[in-house]
Design a protein around this motif. Structure first.
Motif, short mmCIF file in Angstrom:
data_model
loop_
_atom_site.label_atom_id
_atom_site.label_comp_id
_atom_site.label_asym_id
_atom_site.label_seq_id
_atom_site.Cartn_x
_atom_site.Cartn_y
_atom_site.Cartn_z
N SER A 296 0.91 -1.13 -0.27
CA SER A 296 0.09 0.02 -0.02
C SER A 296 0.84 1.09 -0.13
CB SER A 296 -0.80 0.07 1.31
OG SER A 296 -1.74 1.27 1.20
N GLN A 297 0.89 2.07 -1.04
CA GLN A 297 1.46 3.13 -1.33
C GLN A 297 0.87 4.27 -1.45
OE1 GLN A 297 5.16 3.79 -1.24
NE2 GLN A 297 4.51 5.97 -1.93
N GLY A 298 0.83 5.36 -0.65
CA GLY A 298 0.41 6.68 -0.71
C GLY A 298 -1.21 6.90 -0.90
N TYR A 299 -1.62 7.39 -1.82
CA TYR A 299 -3.15 7.74 -1.71
C TYR A 299 -3.61 7.91 -3.27
CZ TYR A 299 -0.66 12.04 -0.76
OH TYR A 299 0.12 12.97 -0.61
N PRO A 300 -3.78 6.98 -4.14
CA PRO A 300 -3.95 7.15 -5.50
C PRO A 300 -5.30 7.82 -5.85
CG PRO A 300 -3.22 5.07 -5.32
CD PRO A 300 -3.44 5.44 -3.77
N SER A 301 -6.34 7.71 -4.98
CA SER A 301 -7.31 8.21 -5.00
C SER A 301 -7.96 8.74 -3.75
CB SER A 301 -8.31 7.12 -5.58
OG SER A 301 -8.59 6.28 -4.97
N GLU A 302 -7.45 8.84 -2.75
CA GLU A 302 -7.91 8.58 -1.19
C GLU A 302 -7.72 10.19 -0.78
OE1 GLU A 302 -7.52 4.41 -1.80
OE2 GLU A 302 -6.06 6.09 -1.99
N ILE A 303 -7.07 10.97 -1.51
CA ILE A 303 -6.56 11.94 -0.73
C ILE A 303 -7.67 13.11 -0.22
CG2 ILE A 303 -6.27 13.36 -3.02
CD1 ILE A 303 -4.08 13.93 0.46
N PHE A 304 -8.59 13.22 -1.06
CA PHE A 304 -10.00 13.89 -0.57
C PHE A 304 -11.11 13.08 -0.21
CE2 PHE A 304 -7.60 17.34 -3.39
CZ PHE A 304 -7.00 17.77 -2.26
N GLU A 305 -10.94 11.74 -0.65
CA GLU A 305 -12.26 11.07 -0.10
C GLU A 305 -12.23 10.89 1.37
OE1 GLU A 305 -12.17 5.98 0.27
OE2 GLU A 305 -11.42 6.90 -1.75
N VAL A 306 -11.19 11.36 1.94
CA VAL A 306 -11.31 11.38 3.46
C VAL A 306 -11.55 12.44 4.11
CG1 VAL A 306 -9.21 9.52 3.56
CG2 VAL A 306 -8.70 11.93 3.77
N THR A 307 -11.62 13.63 3.31
CA THR A 307 -12.03 14.88 3.91
C THR A 307 -13.02 14.89 4.61
OG1 THR A 307 -10.54 15.82 2.08
CG2 THR A 307 -11.58 17.45 3.54
N PRO A 308 -14.18 14.68 3.99
CA PRO A 308 -15.44 14.86 4.92
C PRO A 308 -15.53 14.02 6.06
CG PRO A 308 -15.83 13.62 2.74
CD PRO A 308 -14.51 14.16 2.81
N GLU A 309 -15.23 12.77 5.94
CA GLU A 309 -15.11 11.97 7.20
C GLU A 309 -14.25 12.44 8.34
OE1 GLU A 309 -15.92 7.65 6.27
OE2 GLU A 309 -15.16 8.20 4.42
N ILE A 310 -13.21 13.02 8.01
CA ILE A 310 -12.33 13.58 8.92
C ILE A 310 -12.99 14.74 9.80
CG2 ILE A 310 -10.43 15.16 9.49
CD1 ILE A 310 -8.74 13.23 7.27
N ALA A 311 -13.81 15.58 8.78
CA ALA A 311 -14.53 16.64 9.58
C ALA A 311 -15.81 16.24 10.23
CB ALA A 311 -15.14 17.58 8.29
N GLU A 312 -16.57 14.99 9.78
CA GLU A 312 -17.42 14.51 10.66
C GLU A 312 -16.92 13.97 12.01
OE1 GLU A 312 -21.12 11.08 10.10
OE2 GLU A 312 -19.66 11.47 8.43
N HIS A 313 -15.99 13.23 11.98
CA HIS A 313 -15.32 12.79 13.19
C HIS A 313 -14.25 13.20 13.73
CE1 HIS A 313 -18.22 9.22 12.51
NE2 HIS A 313 -17.79 9.53 11.05
N ALA A 314 -14.18 14.80 13.59
CA ALA A 314 -12.88 15.59 14.08
C ALA A 314 -12.59 15.17 15.33
CB ALA A 314 -13.24 16.78 13.73
N ASP A 315 -13.26 15.04 16.40
CA ASP A 315 -12.91 14.84 17.83
C ASP A 315 -12.24 13.43 18.00
OD1 ASP A 315 -14.05 17.10 18.47
OD2 ASP A 315 -15.98 16.31 19.47
N ARG A 316 -12.65 12.55 17.00
CA ARG A 316 -11.89 11.25 17.22
C ARG A 316 -10.57 11.14 16.52
NH1 ARG A 316 -15.28 5.91 14.89
NH2 ARG A 316 -14.09 4.19 15.92
#
Length: 351
Positions: A296-316
């Motif tokens: 598993s190397q880097g983030y071919p498509s995930e760089i902004f896939e994660v953004t809304p979920e980080i915002a939703e679960h920011a405290d975690r």
């Protein structure tokens, strides 16, 4: 503006540079937080990066004149202060995270001329969803700065193809491993165990959602996994823990060999950690369990896939940050990051 570079082994330098100006296709971001990554630490240890790259290059054997300085920082978050005339979808005041690999002049903070450990960062050819993503103003900048490493974790979990019925173990409770724990649990994975040798990291693993932890310095990993996950068997019928997915976020051969020796028939091992040198592993064990080993190397498509979920679960996600250090004390921030066991995740913040 001030920017952080390394050109001497073991040291960083804060330099004065001309503040960039956004061209028609660019935006200028005032950096408000930037994480320190293991890659930054590697550049600092080396005092830059080799002028010539290749499999034959051993960085530790290079002389200073064979190295070039590196502008540091590839985990930035900030707010837009200038918008080029041709840019659409972005405005002054937007809070954003950055795709360091999208910069046409070279990877931000990893050999390109631009670095996120600066007071301002030029985003060339700014495009929402490609080079930047907007984050809600409610998300602390330090948490938003986790976007890039959490994309690395997300890619590892995506590569595992974990399903809700699976049972998993993550080796290494640093930021990448703990990020993998969060993504596995948000994916609905039934049971996630974390193994590490540092007790405080195991406490954090439980806090972010791990179902159980193993102190691999004192406990028998295979025996504990059997207790936690029950038993299946390998291809020869020998009992093995009924663990479906192993994630190596530690980067040591002992982890790979433990997975190979412990794995049941058809288990998967995803290696996301950097192994800095070749080490012997028991390939014969693959015949006994038909384990699939996945890189598993880097983030071919995930760089902004994660953004809304980080915002939703920011405290975690905020629990992953052990130290927030102001840019005025950036030397201390790097000392923490470069001292084994002194910190988990250091984020430099800017007023």
């Amino acid at each position: 503006m001030k920017s952080v570079q390394t050109s001497t082994p073991g040291a960083i330098t804060v330099v004065e540079e001309q503040r960039p100006t956004a061209g028609p296709a660019d935006v200028l971001v005032r950096i408000r937080a930037c994480g320190i990554c293991g890659t930054d630490a590697t550049f600092v240890h080396m005092g830059g990066m080799p002028k010539v790259l290749g499999p034959q290059v051993k960085a530790e054997a290079l002389t200073p004149d064979q190295m070039r300085p590196v502008v540091l920082g590839h985990e930035p978050a900030g707010e837009i202060v200038e918008v080029g005339a041709d840019v659409t979808g972005l405005r002054v005041g937007d809070h954003v995270v950055v795709n360091p690999q999208a910069a046409p002049s070279g990877i931000i903070g990893c050999g390109g001329p631009l670095g996120g450990m600066s007071e301002y960062l030029l985003i060339e050819n700014a495009e929402v969803g490609s080079s930047v993503a907007i984050v809600p103003d409610s998300v602390p900048f330090a948490v938003a700065a986790l976007n890039e490493p959490m994309a690395v974790s997300r890619h590892a979990v995506n590569r595992s193809e974990a399903t809700p019925g699976d049972k998993a173990i993550v080796f290494g409770a640093g930021p990448i491993g703990l990020g993998a724990v969060i993504w596995l649990k948000l994916r609905g994975v039934e049971h996630v165990v974390v193994a590490d040798v540092i007790a405080s990291r195991l406490d954090t693993a439980l806090a972010v959602g791990a179902d159980a932890v193993i102190d691999s310095a004192t406990e028998d990993v295979a025996a504990r996994l059997g207790e936690l996950h029950g038993y299946g068997s390998n291809a020869l019928g020998a009992p093995r823990p009924d663990t479906d997915i192993y994630i190596d976020a530690a980067g040591v051969a002992a982890v790979v060999n433990t997975a190979l020796a412990t794995g049941k028939w058809g288990a998967k091992l995803v290696t996301v950690a950097v192994h800095k040198r070749p080490e012997p592993i028991d390939l014969g064990a693959i015949l006994r369990n038909e384990m699939t080993i996945i890189g598993s190397q880097g983030y071919p498509s995930e760089i902004f896939e994660v953004t809304p979920e980080i915002a939703e679960h920011a405290d975690r996600f905020a629990r992953l940050i052990s130290h927030q250090v102001p840019f005025s004390d950036v030397q201390k921030a790097f000392e923490l990051a470069l001292t084994p066991g002194a910190a988990e995740k250091v984020v430099v913040t800017y007023e």
